[in-house]
Design a protein around this motif. Structure first.
Motif, mmCIF file in Angstrom:
data_model
loop_
_atom_site.group_PDB
_atom_site.id
_atom_site.type_symbol
_atom_site.label_atom_id
_atom_site.label_comp_id
_atom_site.label_asym_id
_atom_site.label_seq_id
_atom_site.Cartn_x
_atom_site.Cartn_y
_atom_site.Cartn_z
ATOM 1 N N ASN A 496 -17.918 -69.287 -67.112
ATOM 2 C CA ASN A 496 -16.843 -69.275 -67.923
ATOM 3 C C ASN A 496 -17.550 -69.331 -69.726
ATOM 4 N N TYR A 497 -19.205 -69.737 -69.239
ATOM 5 C CA TYR A 497 -20.408 -69.323 -70.674
ATOM 6 C C TYR A 497 -20.483 -67.873 -70.312
ATOM 7 N N LEU A 498 -20.704 -67.792 -69.366
ATOM 8 C CA LEU A 498 -21.080 -65.913 -69.486
ATOM 9 C C LEU A 498 -19.438 -65.022 -69.457
ATOM 10 N N GLY A 499 -18.467 -65.365 -69.151
ATOM 11 C CA GLY A 499 -17.213 -64.435 -69.498
ATOM 12 C C GLY A 499 -17.272 -64.369 -71.081
ATOM 13 N N TYR A 500 -17.240 -65.837 -71.120
ATOM 14 C CA TYR A 500 -16.905 -65.893 -72.833
ATOM 15 C C TYR A 500 -17.878 -65.146 -73.786
ATOM 16 N N SER A 501 -19.361 -65.402 -73.438
ATOM 17 C CA SER A 501 -20.330 -65.161 -74.419
ATOM 18 C C SER A 501 -19.485 -63.498 -74.422
ATOM 19 N N LEU A 502 -19.949 -62.640 -73.566
ATOM 20 C CA LEU A 502 -18.791 -60.717 -72.829
ATOM 21 C C LEU A 502 -18.630 -60.745 -73.813
ATOM 22 N N ALA A 503 -17.431 -61.428 -74.064
ATOM 23 C CA ALA A 503 -16.056 -61.368 -74.269
ATOM 24 C C ALA A 503 -16.460 -61.666 -76.395
ATOM 25 N N GLU A 504 -17.506 -62.408 -77.083
ATOM 26 C CA GLU A 504 -17.287 -62.632 -78.105
ATOM 27 C C GLU A 504 -18.118 -60.777 -78.551
ATOM 28 N N ARG A 505 -19.026 -60.905 -77.769
ATOM 29 C CA ARG A 505 -20.051 -59.457 -77.882
ATOM 30 C C ARG A 505 -19.038 -58.278 -78.138
ATOM 31 N N GLY A 506 -18.094 -58.637 -76.815
ATOM 32 C CA GLY A 506 -17.431 -57.221 -76.852
ATOM 33 C C GLY A 506 -17.884 -56.479 -76.170
ATOM 34 N N GLU A 507 -18.284 -57.501 -74.400
ATOM 35 C CA GLU A 507 -19.156 -55.794 -74.196
ATOM 36 C C GLU A 507 -18.904 -56.845 -72.599
ATOM 37 N N ALA A 508 -19.031 -55.392 -71.924
ATOM 38 C CA ALA A 508 -18.664 -55.433 -70.421
ATOM 39 C C ALA A 508 -17.532 -56.607 -70.071
ATOM 40 N N LEU A 509 -15.707 -56.427 -70.518
ATOM 41 C CA LEU A 509 -15.024 -57.128 -70.558
ATOM 42 C C LEU A 509 -14.444 -56.767 -69.510
ATOM 43 N N GLY A 510 -14.408 -55.873 -68.378
ATOM 44 C CA GLY A 510 -14.614 -55.912 -67.124
ATOM 45 C C GLY A 510 -15.014 -57.373 -66.488
ATOM 46 N N GLU A 511 -16.131 -57.335 -66.392
ATOM 47 C CA GLU A 511 -17.160 -58.546 -65.884
ATOM 48 C C GLU A 511 -16.689 -59.433 -66.131
ATOM 49 N N ALA A 512 -16.587 -58.869 -67.505
ATOM 50 C CA ALA A 512 -15.657 -60.935 -68.497
ATOM 51 C C ALA A 512 -14.422 -61.974 -67.977
ATOM 52 N N GLU A 513 -13.807 -60.748 -67.293
ATOM 53 C CA GLU A 513 -12.660 -61.240 -66.906
ATOM 54 C C GLU A 513 -12.696 -61.692 -65.565
ATOM 55 N N ARG A 514 -13.941 -61.208 -65.433
ATOM 56 C CA ARG A 514 -14.201 -61.671 -63.407
ATOM 57 C C ARG A 514 -14.693 -63.013 -63.254
ATOM 58 N N PHE A 515 -15.621 -63.141 -64.624
ATOM 59 C CA PHE A 515 -16.333 -64.606 -64.208
ATOM 60 C C PHE A 515 -14.818 -65.302 -64.644
ATOM 61 N N ILE A 516 -14.575 -65.323 -65.770
ATOM 62 C CA ILE A 516 -13.747 -66.364 -66.280
ATOM 63 C C ILE A 516 -12.962 -66.868 -65.067
#
Length: 615
Positions: A496-516
């Motif tokens: 969740n931390y990785l996914g949320y952090s990527l989302a906050e930075r607007g980076e690799a949103l597809g990867e962020a979705e997969r993590f969460i």
């Protein structure tokens, strides 16, 4: 004059000045109040608290001015009251000095005064001086004990004689106490211990059988000590029989279960012993003694040797009542009878000042009484190399942490680490202290030491990542979280931390979705993970999907400022500004208790944004 509830006023009334009569009058009131709450042992605290203390202080000040005219009896009261106030303030040397002055002016033996002196001498380890004080009131103590008074004086005297190895005197007093209070199990146990100390096992057992007859509800304890006596003399079959009886009467007593298991092991019935240890640990996984014994039993090559060592240690302990007295102190501590436990532990330390176990539990008693400074002083007397040194420093750290004294707490753990250099639990505790104190770089260094010792544990990497996040080092934080997932792919918090952090930075949103989504597969009802997924959708521009997730999150957790902030931002994108403003206002209410220190600033900025849209 007897200070213990038997107040006799002199027939020569003119002998007292007006000021001294005032002091005497207040003192009589104090005694009458104190008698109802066992004033002989509790002191001024139970005599009415701060109100009475203030009155006594005022009367002392008035009496002091008339000191030249005050009769001997009133002088004795005067210094006794000063001693009481000093004792109330925990100024023990000052209390002792004033009680001594009071004793110089007394006209009759005073049990309470002499008892106070004796207790303070015991606290200082001066047992013979304590005994001298109690000897001065022996006849009065025996006389009043017939009426249920002064039993504490007799108990203290018996304990001192036992500590001085005067068995005959101690036995005599314990026998007297048993007659006066036949249902008090402590007297039987201590008397039995004295007999066992002299290897007079038949008398030791007979005393415990008396306890069973006098107080059937104490049978479990009596059977337990009979079993210990049997074990110490090598009669293992008899020991097992009495342990079984004790367990049957008190199946929840872990200490009895452990000794029972050890006896089974000594009789080569290892499987039954293991089963009992596992039963204890199933109910209480934190029982260190049961876990240690289970480990010994499982190490087949060392089992018998370790069991013999336990038997030899027990036999040597039974030659000295210290272990029994310690167990009684622990029972009193469990009952929150802190004063009683304090006396028992001070008696041990008077004979064995290096007994770090007794000193550690004395500190625990002081902690229970709210005397943290006394507790820390006791713990500081435990020196490096002593048995309880590491535990003492952990308790010092705990007490200091409660007062936000992080430097003192950290120093205590560092001292513990000097003996257990690579202890992971100590390192983790020190890292948490440094983190809470804001010393994040030190905390990072400590977590790196932990990881070097224990590379496979995902929680260590997660903690390191969280500290990097607090240091605002996102790259290092992300790297640590990825290692946490490598160590444990099911670490939902790290995912969740990785996914949320990527989302906050607007980076690799597809990867962020997969993590969460992986995190939600592990914990599908976690509102914070659901919020994270909704925030990823928001960043992707999928506002309807984001709204659906945030509604689910708020249904589960309705008072989280960050979740409410996210919900309001999505509502703005969907054109629902009035509702968004209302949600922001609600978020503002919960912002003060949020872990996110910036949420209030963002919420206010969001509210300003809506107001500007209206213009």
């Amino acid at each position: 004059m007897n200070y213990l509830c038997r107040v006799e006023v002199s027939p020569h009334k003119n002998f007292l000045t007006r000021e001294s009569q005032s002091v005497l009058f207040l003192f009589v009131i104090y005694l009458l109040v104190g008698c109802s709450s066992r004033a002989a042992t509790t002191g001024i605290t139970n005599a009415g608290g701060t109100f009475e203390k203030n009155i006594i202080e005022e009367q002392i000040a008035r009496a002091k001015g008339a000191d030249a005219e005050v009769a001997e009896t009133s002088k004795s009261y005067y210094y006794f009251l000063l001693g009481e106030l000093a004792l109330h303030r925990e100024r023990y040397d000052e209390a002792l000095a004033n009680y001594k002055l009071a004793s110089e002016h007394e006209t009759e033996p005073a049990p309470v005064l002499r008892s106070r002196l004796a207790q303070l001498y015991v606290r200082k380890g001066e047992l013979r001086l304590a005994l001298e004080e109690l000897d001065k009131i022996s006849d009065l103590a025996v006389e009043s004990s017939v009426h249920g008074e002064n039993l504490d004086v007799l108990r203290l005297k018996a304990g001192i004689y036992a500590s001085l190895n005067n068995r005959d005197k101690a036995v005599e007093i314990y026998r007297q106490l048993i007659l006066l209070e036949p249902e008090n199990q402590d007297n039987y146990v201590l008397l039995s211990s004295l007999y066992a100390q002299s290897s007079d096992y038949d008398k030791a057992k007979a005393v415990l059988e008396e306890l069973i007859a006098a107080s059937p509800e104490a049978s479990a304890l009596a059977y337990y000590y009979i079993a210990r006596i049997s074990e110490s003399r090598g009669a293992l079959e008899e020991a097992e029989e009495f342990y079984a009886k004790a367990v049957k009467l008190n199946p929840d007593a872990e200490a009895i279960q452990i000794d029972y298991a050890r006896t089974l092991a000594l009789r080569d019935r290892r499987d039954e012993a293991i089963e009992k240890c596992e039963s204890i640990l199933a109910k209480n996984p934190q029982n260190v003694v049961a876990r240690r014994l289970l480990g010994q039993l499982l190490w087949e090559g060392q089992k018998f040797e370790e069991a013999l060592k336990e038997l030899e240690e027990l036999r040597s302990l039974e030659k000295d009542p210290t272990e029994t007295r310690l167990k009684i102190a622990l029972i009193k501590l469990e009952r929150k009878d802190f004063a009683g436990a304090e006396v028992e532990l001070n008696l041990i330390l008077a004979v064995h000042p290096q007994n770090s176990t007794a000193r550690y539990f004395l500190a625990s008693v002081y902690t229970g009484m709210g005397k943290d400074e006394d507790a820390i002083n006791a713990l500081q007397q435990i020196k490096p190399g002593q048995k309880m040194f590491v535990e003492s420093r952990v308790l010092v750290a705990y007490l200091a942490k409660q007062k936000k004294q992080f430097d003192i707490a950290a120093k205590a753990i560092e001292e513990a680490l000097s003996e257990k250099t690579d202890d992971i639990n100590l390192l983790l505790y020190l890292a948490s202290l440094q983190r809470e104190a804001g010393k994040l770089d030190e905390a990072v260094g400590l977590m790196k030491r932990v990881i070097a010792l224990d590379k496979a544990v995902d929680r260590h990497y997660f903690t390191l990542g969280a500290i990097y996040d607090e240091l605002e080092k996102p790259k290092e934080a992300m790297e640590a979280m990825r290692k946490s997932i490598e160590a444990n792919p099911s670490n939902a918090d790290a995912l969740n931390y990785l996914g949320y952090s990527l989302a906050e930075r607007g980076e690799a949103l597809g990867e962020a979705e997969r993590f969460i989504k992986r995190a939600l597969e592990i914990e599908p009802n976690n509102a914070y993970y659901i919020d994270s997924l909704g925030w990823v959708y928001f960043k992707m521009g999928k506002y309807e999907e984001a709204l659906e997730q945030l509604q689910l999150a708020i249904k589960a957790v309705s008072d989280d400022a960050v979740i409410l902030e996210h919900f309001a931002e999505i509502l703005i994108k969907l054109g629902q500004r009035e509702k968004a403003l209302s949600v922001f206002e609600k978020a503002l209410m919960f912002a003060p208790k949020s872990d996110d220190g910036q949420v209030e600033i963002r919420v206010r900025a969001g509210m300003d944004k809506i107001r500007k849209m209206k213009q």
